[in-house]
Design a protein around this motif. Structure first.
Motif, short mmCIF file in Angstrom:
data_model
loop_
_atom_site.label_atom_id
_atom_site.label_comp_id
_atom_site.label_asym_id
_atom_site.label_seq_id
_atom_site.Cartn_x
_atom_site.Cartn_y
_atom_site.Cartn_z
N ASP A 66 0.83 -1.21 0.00
CA ASP A 66 0.00 0.00 0.00
C ASP A 66 0.86 1.26 0.00
O ASP A 66 0.58 2.22 -0.71
N ASP A 67 1.94 1.25 0.80
CA ASP A 67 2.83 2.40 0.87
C ASP A 67 3.52 2.64 -0.46
O ASP A 67 3.59 3.78 -0.95
N LEU A 68 4.03 1.59 -1.06
CA LEU A 68 4.70 1.73 -2.37
C LEU A 68 3.72 2.17 -3.45
O LEU A 68 4.05 3.00 -4.30
N LYS A 73 2.15 6.29 -7.24
CA LYS A 73 0.92 6.53 -8.01
C LYS A 73 1.20 7.56 -9.11
O LYS A 73 1.76 8.61 -8.87
N GLY A 74 0.81 7.18 -10.32
CA GLY A 74 0.97 8.08 -11.46
C GLY A 74 2.34 8.01 -12.12
O GLY A 74 2.55 8.64 -13.15
#
Length: 77
Positions: A66-68, A73-74
């Motif tokens: 989740d952190d990575l 993101k993007g």
């Protein structure tokens, strides 16, 4: 050759014991793995049962993923 492992209600035997064999071909391993309820590793003809992940391991893995995912993101690779 069809490989089937007993369910968790019965006796669980490792491949060498179950099939009186200590070395497997890659094809035998893959066929056995498809029919297996548990996962195994194949190394130089030998087959080893893999242990399941603990609850703590699953939580840590999910948090890391989740952190990575959030931090990248993007972004493209």
């Amino acid at each position: 050759m069809e490989y089937k492992y007993p369910t968790h209600h019965g006796e669980v035997r490792e491949p060498e014991v179950a099939y009186d064999k200590s070395k497997f071909t890659e094809e035998e391993y893959l066929e056995m793995e498809r029919a297996s309820l548990t996962k195994h590793e194949y190394y130089q003809g030998e087959v080893f049962a893999m242990s399941g992940a603990s609850d703590e391991h699953v939580i840590i893995s999910k948090n890391l993923y989740d952190d990575l995912a959030y931090k990248t993101k993007g972004q493209t690779l």
